[in-house]
Design a protein around this motif. Structure first.
Motif, mmCIF file in Angstrom:
data_model
loop_
_atom_site.group_PDB
_atom_site.id
_atom_site.type_symbol
_atom_site.label_atom_id
_atom_site.label_comp_id
_atom_site.label_asym_id
_atom_site.label_seq_id
_atom_site.Cartn_x
_atom_site.Cartn_y
_atom_site.Cartn_z
ATOM 1 N N THR A 8 43.224 29.347 -25.521
ATOM 2 C CA THR A 8 43.527 29.409 -24.094
ATOM 3 C C THR A 8 42.743 30.555 -23.464
ATOM 4 O O THR A 8 42.763 31.673 -23.961
ATOM 5 C CB THR A 8 45.030 29.639 -23.856
ATOM 6 O OG1 THR A 8 45.775 28.577 -24.460
ATOM 7 C CG2 THR A 8 45.344 29.672 -22.369
ATOM 8 N N GLY A 9 42.039 30.254 -22.377
ATOM 9 C CA GLY A 9 41.256 31.272 -21.684
ATOM 10 C C GLY A 9 41.533 31.259 -20.194
ATOM 11 O O GLY A 9 41.767 30.199 -19.612
ATOM 12 N N LYS A 10 41.536 32.454 -19.584
ATOM 13 C CA LYS A 10 41.785 32.571 -18.157
ATOM 14 C C LYS A 10 40.836 33.597 -17.547
ATOM 15 O O LYS A 10 40.570 34.644 -18.134
ATOM 16 C CB LYS A 10 43.233 32.997 -17.881
ATOM 17 C CG LYS A 10 44.272 31.941 -18.238
ATOM 18 C CD LYS A 10 45.677 32.395 -17.843
ATOM 19 C CE LYS A 10 46.704 31.317 -18.153
ATOM 20 N NZ LYS A 10 48.079 31.732 -17.757
ATOM 21 N N LEU A 11 40.339 33.268 -16.354
ATOM 22 C CA LEU A 11 39.523 34.185 -15.583
ATOM 23 C C LEU A 11 40.099 34.277 -14.175
ATOM 24 O O LEU A 11 40.573 33.270 -13.624
ATOM 25 C CB LEU A 11 38.071 33.704 -15.510
ATOM 26 C CG LEU A 11 37.261 33.715 -16.813
ATOM 27 C CD1 LEU A 11 35.890 33.086 -16.584
ATOM 28 C CD2 LEU A 11 37.102 35.136 -17.343
ATOM 29 N N GLU A 33 41.507 27.393 -19.082
ATOM 30 C CA GLU A 33 41.034 26.366 -20.014
ATOM 31 C C GLU A 33 41.899 26.348 -21.264
ATOM 32 O O GLU A 33 42.263 27.401 -21.795
ATOM 33 C CB GLU A 33 39.575 26.629 -20.390
ATOM 34 C CG GLU A 33 38.978 25.593 -21.319
ATOM 35 C CD GLU A 33 37.523 25.877 -21.632
ATOM 36 O OE1 GLU A 33 36.920 25.093 -22.389
ATOM 37 O OE2 GLU A 33 36.988 26.878 -21.119
ATOM 38 N N ILE A 34 42.238 25.150 -21.729
ATOM 39 C CA ILE A 34 42.984 24.952 -22.971
ATOM 40 C C ILE A 34 42.187 23.984 -23.841
ATOM 41 O O ILE A 34 41.786 22.907 -23.381
ATOM 42 C CB ILE A 34 44.389 24.387 -22.725
ATOM 43 C CG1 ILE A 34 45.221 25.362 -21.884
ATOM 44 C CG2 ILE A 34 45.104 24.092 -24.041
ATOM 45 C CD1 ILE A 34 46.583 24.820 -21.503
ATOM 46 N N ASP A 44 43.160 18.732 -24.217
ATOM 47 C CA ASP A 44 42.190 19.700 -23.703
ATOM 48 C C ASP A 44 42.129 19.576 -22.183
ATOM 49 O O ASP A 44 42.081 18.474 -21.629
ATOM 50 C CB ASP A 44 40.814 19.444 -24.301
ATOM 51 C CG ASP A 44 40.757 19.762 -25.790
ATOM 52 O OD1 ASP A 44 41.782 20.220 -26.318
ATOM 53 O OD2 ASP A 44 39.701 19.538 -26.395
ATOM 54 N N HIS A 45 42.109 20.736 -21.520
ATOM 55 C CA HIS A 45 42.198 20.687 -20.065
ATOM 56 C C HIS A 45 41.564 21.931 -19.453
ATOM 57 O O HIS A 45 41.564 23.002 -20.051
ATOM 58 C CB HIS A 45 43.664 20.598 -19.639
ATOM 59 C CG HIS A 45 43.857 20.321 -18.186
ATOM 60 N ND1 HIS A 45 43.610 19.096 -17.629
ATOM 61 C CD2 HIS A 45 44.240 21.128 -17.165
ATOM 62 C CE1 HIS A 45 43.854 19.146 -16.331
ATOM 63 N NE2 HIS A 45 44.225 20.377 -16.025
ATOM 64 N N GLU A 46 41.037 21.760 -18.255
ATOM 65 C CA GLU A 46 40.419 22.865 -17.537
ATOM 66 C C GLU A 46 40.798 22.791 -16.063
ATOM 67 O O GLU A 46 40.684 21.730 -15.434
ATOM 68 C CB GLU A 46 38.898 22.822 -17.685
ATOM 69 C CG GLU A 46 38.172 23.926 -16.944
ATOM 70 C CD GLU A 46 36.668 23.828 -17.088
ATOM 71 O OE1 GLU A 46 35.968 23.966 -16.072
ATOM 72 O OE2 GLU A 46 36.194 23.598 -18.226
#
Length: 206
Positions: A8-11, A33-34, A44-46
Motif C-alpha cells: 500500500t502506497g500513499k502520496l 495504490e494497493i 489491485d487498485h489505484e
C-alpha cells in the motif's frame, strides 16, 4: 504456505497561498495504490484525486473551507466470474464544506458536509450519490473532563467479487478524564453500520 504480500502506497501534496486577509486558495493532490503480489490481483487498485477550493481563516485560527474534489479510481486487472468480465473503474466528484471552529474555550466543532457522486464505467447499478460527511463536537467541561460526540456517513474503498465500496454510518460518544498531565482515562461507545455496496448484479442474471 502460499504467501501473498500486499503493498500500500500513499502520496499527498497541498498548496496554499495568501490571496487577501483571511482568504487562502487551496489545491490538494492525493494518490493511493494497493497491489497484491499473488492472490487477489483483481483487488489491485489505484486512486488519484485532486481538489481546489478556498479557505477562510480568522485571527483566532478558526477556518471554513469550500472545495471541489475529483477522484479517478482504476482497477488494472478485470474481474471475471461465471464468464462475465468487468472492472471496478470509477469517477467520483465531491462538493463539500469543511469547518474547524472554536466558539470559546469550551466548545470546538469540526465538520465536513458534502455531496458525493460516484459513477462506474460499467454496471451503473453500482453508482452512488448522496450526502456524506462527519460532525465532530468537543466539549471541554473543565481542565480534567471532556466529551466528544461524532456522527458520520462516508464511503470507502473495498474490493472483492461483489463489492467495491463500503457505505459507513456511525455515531460515537467518547468521554475523557485527565487524572494528571501524564495519565488519562478514556471510554467510548460507537454504533456503526457498514453496507458493502457495488454489486454489479450479474451473478444471478439480475
Amino acid at each position: 504456505v502460499d504467501r501473498n504480500i500486499r503493498v500500500t502506497g500513499k502520496l499527498h501534496g497541498a498548496l496554499r497561498f495568501w490571496l487577501m486577509p483571511d482568504w487562502w486558495p487551496v489545491s490538494i493532490l492525493d494518490r493511493a495504490e494497493i497491489s497484491d503480489e499473488r492472490a487477489q490481483r483483481s483487488a489491485d487498485h489505484e486512486d488519484q484525486a485532486g481538489s481546489v477550493g478556498v479557505e477562510y481563516r480568522t485571527a483566532a485560527d478558526n477556518s471554513v473551507v469550500f472545495q471541489v474534489r475529483r477522484t479517478d479510481g482504476v482497477s488494472p486487472n478485470d474481474i471475471e466470474f461465471a464468464g462475465f468480465p468487468f472492472d471496478n473503474d470509477f469517477k467520483q466528484s465531491d462538493v463539500e464544506t469543511v469547518v474547524d471552529w472554536r466558539a470559546n474555550g469550551f466548545w470546538r466543532t469540526r465538520a465536513r458536509l458534502g455531496y458525493t457522486q460516484r459513477k462506474h464505467d460499467e454496471f451503473s447499478d453500482r453508482d452512488f450519490s448522496g450526502l456524506t460527511g462527519y460532525w465532530w463536537q468537543d466539549w471541554f467541561a473543565n481542565g480534567k473532563l471532556a466529551f466528544n460526540l461524532t456522527a458520520k456517513r462516508e464511503i470507502g474503498s473495498y474490493q472483492d467479487f461483489t463489492t467495491n465500496y463500503i457505505e459507513t454510518t456511525a455515531l460515537a460518544f467518547t468521554p475523557t478524564w485527565a487524572y494528571s498531565d501524564k495519565l488519562r482515562f478514556q471510554a467510548g461507545l460507537e454504533l456503526r453500520k457498514r453496507d458493502y455496496q457495488g454489486d454489479p448484479n450479474i451473478f444471478l442474471g439480475t
